[in-house]
Scaffold this motif. Sequence first.
Motif, PDB file in Angstrom:
ATOM      1  N   PRO A 256       0.814  -1.218   0.000  1.00 38.28           N
ATOM      2  CA  PRO A 256       0.000   0.000   0.000  1.00 38.28           C
ATOM      3  C   PRO A 256       0.856   1.281   0.000  1.00 38.28           C
ATOM      4  O   PRO A 256       0.530   2.226  -0.721  1.00 38.28           O
ATOM      5  CB  PRO A 256      -0.822  -0.127   1.286  1.00 38.28           C
ATOM      6  N   LYS A 257       1.930   1.306   0.768  1.00 42.96           N
ATOM      7  CA  LYS A 257       2.784   2.495   0.809  1.00 42.96           C
ATOM      8  C   LYS A 257       3.390   2.768  -0.566  1.00 42.96           C
ATOM      9  O   LYS A 257       3.487   3.912  -1.000  1.00 42.96           O
ATOM     10  CB  LYS A 257       3.882   2.301   1.863  1.00 42.96           C
ATOM     11  N   LYS A 258       3.771   1.709  -1.271  1.00 44.66           N
ATOM     12  CA  LYS A 258       4.348   1.891  -2.604  1.00 44.66           C
ATOM     13  C   LYS A 258       3.281   2.361  -3.592  1.00 44.66           C
ATOM     14  O   LYS A 258       3.556   3.191  -4.451  1.00 44.66           O
ATOM     15  CB  LYS A 258       4.990   0.602  -3.107  1.00 44.66           C
ATOM     16  N   ILE A 259       2.058   1.861  -3.464  1.00 46.31           N
ATOM     17  CA  ILE A 259       0.973   2.323  -4.337  1.00 46.31           C
ATOM     18  C   ILE A 259       0.687   3.799  -4.057  1.00 46.31           C
ATOM     19  O   ILE A 259       0.441   4.580  -4.979  1.00 46.31           O
ATOM     20  CB  ILE A 259      -0.308   1.471  -4.161  1.00 46.31           C
ATOM     21  N   ASP A 260       0.736   4.205  -2.788  1.00 45.75           N
ATOM     22  CA  ASP A 260       0.570   5.625  -2.454  1.00 45.75           C
ATOM     23  C   ASP A 260       1.653   6.459  -3.136  1.00 45.75           C
ATOM     24  O   ASP A 260       1.363   7.507  -3.721  1.00 45.75           O
ATOM     25  CB  ASP A 260       0.631   5.840  -0.943  1.00 45.75           C
ATOM     26  N   LEU A 261       2.898   5.997  -3.064  1.00 47.48           N
ATOM     27  CA  LEU A 261       4.000   6.698  -3.715  1.00 47.48           C
ATOM     28  C   LEU A 261       3.782   6.731  -5.227  1.00 47.48           C
ATOM     29  O   LEU A 261       3.973   7.764  -5.872  1.00 47.48           O
ATOM     30  CB  LEU A 261       5.342   6.039  -3.363  1.00 47.48           C
ATOM     31  N   MET A 262       3.360   5.610  -5.805  1.00 51.34           N
ATOM     32  CA  MET A 262       3.089   5.559  -7.236  1.00 51.34           C
ATOM     33  C   MET A 262       2.021   6.579  -7.621  1.00 51.34           C
ATOM     34  O   MET A 262       2.156   7.294  -8.615  1.00 51.34           O
ATOM     35  CB  MET A 262       2.620   4.158  -7.646  1.00 51.34           C
ATOM     36  N   HIS A 263       0.977   6.656  -6.804  1.00 51.91           N
ATOM     37  CA  HIS A 263      -0.108   7.599  -7.057  1.00 51.91           C
ATOM     38  C   HIS A 263       0.420   9.033  -7.104  1.00 51.91           C
ATOM     39  O   HIS A 263       0.096   9.808  -8.010  1.00 51.91           O
ATOM     40  CB  HIS A 263      -1.171   7.423  -5.956  1.00 51.91           C
ATOM     41  N   PHE A 264       1.258   9.401  -6.146  1.00 53.82           N
ATOM     42  CA  PHE A 264       1.802  10.761  -6.129  1.00 53.82           C
ATOM     43  C   PHE A 264       2.824  10.977  -7.243  1.00 53.82           C
ATOM     44  O   PHE A 264       2.891  12.056  -7.832  1.00 53.82           O
ATOM     45  CB  PHE A 264       2.408  11.090  -4.766  1.00 53.82           C
ATOM     46  N   GLN A 265       3.605   9.960  -7.556  1.00 59.62           N
ATOM     47  CA  GLN A 265       4.568  10.076  -8.654  1.00 59.62           C
ATOM     48  C   GLN A 265       3.828  10.221  -9.983  1.00 59.62           C
ATOM     49  O   GLN A 265       4.215  11.013 -10.832  1.00 59.62           O
ATOM     50  CB  GLN A 265       5.493   8.855  -8.682  1.00 59.62           C
ATOM     51  N   GLN A 266       2.754   9.475 -10.149  1.00 57.29           N
ATOM     52  CA  GLN A 266       1.934   9.591 -11.348  1.00 57.29           C
ATOM     53  C   GLN A 266       1.355  11.014 -11.446  1.00 57.29           C
ATOM     54  O   GLN A 266       1.346  11.611 -12.519  1.00 57.29           O
ATOM     55  CB  GLN A 266       0.823   8.549 -11.300  1.00 57.29           C
ATOM     56  N   GLY A 267       0.900  11.535 -10.309  1.00 59.05           N
ATOM     57  CA  GLY A 267       0.396  12.910 -10.284  1.00 59.05           C
ATOM     58  C   GLY A 267       1.477  13.909 -10.638  1.00 59.05           C
ATOM     59  O   GLY A 267       1.242  14.863 -11.391  1.00 59.05           O
ATOM     60  N   ARG A 268       2.682  13.702 -10.116  1.00 59.51           N
ATOM     61  CA  ARG A 268       3.827  14.578 -10.423  1.00 59.51           C
ATOM     62  C   ARG A 268       4.119  14.547 -11.918  1.00 59.51           C
ATOM     63  O   ARG A 268       4.350  15.584 -12.534  1.00 59.51           O
ATOM     64  CB  ARG A 268       5.050  14.131  -9.629  1.00 59.51           C
ATOM     65  N   ASN A 269       4.104  13.351 -12.502  1.00 59.55           N
ATOM     66  CA  ASN A 269       4.361  13.233 -13.936  1.00 59.55           C
ATOM     67  C   ASN A 269       3.265  13.919 -14.746  1.00 59.55           C
ATOM     68  O   ASN A 269       3.538  14.544 -15.769  1.00 59.55           O
ATOM     69  CB  ASN A 269       4.481  11.764 -14.339  1.00 59.55           C
ATOM     70  N   CYS A 270       2.040  13.802 -14.284  1.00 61.86           N
ATOM     71  CA  CYS A 270       0.909  14.448 -14.943  1.00 61.86           C
ATOM     72  C   CYS A 270       1.065  15.976 -14.865  1.00 61.86           C
ATOM     73  O   CYS A 270       0.834  16.679 -15.848  1.00 61.86           O
ATOM     74  CB  CYS A 270      -0.391  13.986 -14.290  1.00 61.86           C
ATOM     75  N   ILE A 271       1.495  16.477 -13.716  1.00 62.38           N
ATOM     76  CA  ILE A 271       1.725  17.915 -13.556  1.00 62.38           C
ATOM     77  C   ILE A 271       2.801  18.378 -14.536  1.00 62.38           C
ATOM     78  O   ILE A 271       2.653  19.404 -15.197  1.00 62.38           O
ATOM     79  CB  ILE A 271       2.105  18.253 -12.099  1.00 62.38           C
ATOM     80  N   ALA A 272       3.896  17.624 -14.649  1.00 61.60           N
ATOM     81  CA  ALA A 272       4.955  17.980 -15.607  1.00 61.60           C
ATOM     82  C   ALA A 272       4.396  18.029 -17.026  1.00 61.60           C
ATOM     83  O   ALA A 272       4.720  18.946 -17.801  1.00 61.60           O
ATOM     84  CB  ALA A 272       6.115  16.998 -15.512  1.00 61.60           C
ATOM     85  N   ASP A 273       3.539  17.066 -17.376  1.00 60.22           N
ATOM     86  CA  ASP A 273       2.918  17.074 -18.700  1.00 60.22           C
ATOM     87  C   ASP A 273       2.052  18.327 -18.884  1.00 60.22           C
ATOM     88  O   ASP A 273       2.080  18.967 -19.935  1.00 60.22           O
ATOM     89  CB  ASP A 273       2.054  15.828 -18.917  1.00 60.22           C
ATOM     90  N   HIS A 274       1.291  18.677 -17.854  1.00 66.02           N
ATOM     91  CA  HIS A 274       0.446  19.871 -17.945  1.00 66.02           C
ATOM     92  C   HIS A 274       1.285  21.134 -18.106  1.00 66.02           C
ATOM     93  O   HIS A 274       0.863  22.069 -18.783  1.00 66.02           O
ATOM     94  CB  HIS A 274      -0.421  20.019 -16.691  1.00 66.02           C
ATOM     95  N   LEU A 275       2.447  21.158 -17.471  1.00 68.01           N
ATOM     96  CA  LEU A 275       3.336  22.323 -17.567  1.00 68.01           C
ATOM     97  C   LEU A 275       4.171  22.298 -18.848  1.00 68.01           C
ATOM     98  O   LEU A 275       4.888  23.251 -19.133  1.00 68.01           O
ATOM     99  CB  LEU A 275       4.264  22.380 -16.353  1.00 68.01           C
ATOM    100  N   VAL A 276       4.086  21.213 -19.585  1.00 66.23           N
ATOM    101  CA  VAL A 276       4.840  20.999 -20.823  1.00 66.23           C
ATOM    102  C   VAL A 276       6.335  21.131 -20.552  1.00 66.23           C
ATOM    103  O   VAL A 276       7.054  21.854 -21.236  1.00 66.23           O
ATOM    104  CB  VAL A 276       4.368  21.945 -21.960  1.00 66.23           C
TER     105      VAL A 276
END
Length: 184
Positions: free
Chosen positions: A49-69
């Motif tokens: 579960p802790k790793k899935i939580d980290l994955m969730h936030f890392q995925q969000g971080r990657n999504c933010i980078a995509d939004h910022l181009v």
Amino acid sequence: LGVGYATNPHGADHCMNFHDTAFVAAGADLNRMRPLGFWEPMPAHEITPKKIDLMHFQQGRNCIADHLVICQFPPYNLFQYEGMLRACTGWDTSLVEMYRVSQRTLTLARMFNIREGHTAADDKLPKRYFQQHVGGPSANTPPYKEEELMKGIKYYYNVMGWDENGVPKPETLHSLDISWAAGK
């Protein structure tokens, strides 16, 4: 990586995913996630579960980078992303708001896929992922168990605010200001 590949809305994309090996030791990747409470390295070959939580936030971080181009490779931290958005747009935003936008993006993509016939049964990996490696650095590592992956996927659904079938819950849609009526 497997949970991310299985659930990513546009297919198994390493750029929109979580790389387990980046978090097995202290370093730049783990340091970037410290503001979100991730301090300890995690074993590469476990789905917890802790790793899935980290994955969730890392995925969000990657999504933010995509939004910022912007490229994900420069060692920008989350607060620098926030500063970049403010500097470029003048918007008084926050890291929390940026993560909500990433959640909205991933949830809308999920809703589109559901409308097009995608179900939780499609959130899977090919059978070869569960076979023993022959040779290479993973030769002595036990293969993933499909039931562990499925357990990780179910936990990911929960973290995303989706039901056990991967369908966004009404309260999640409400909190993200998304209307589902148009998709039905």
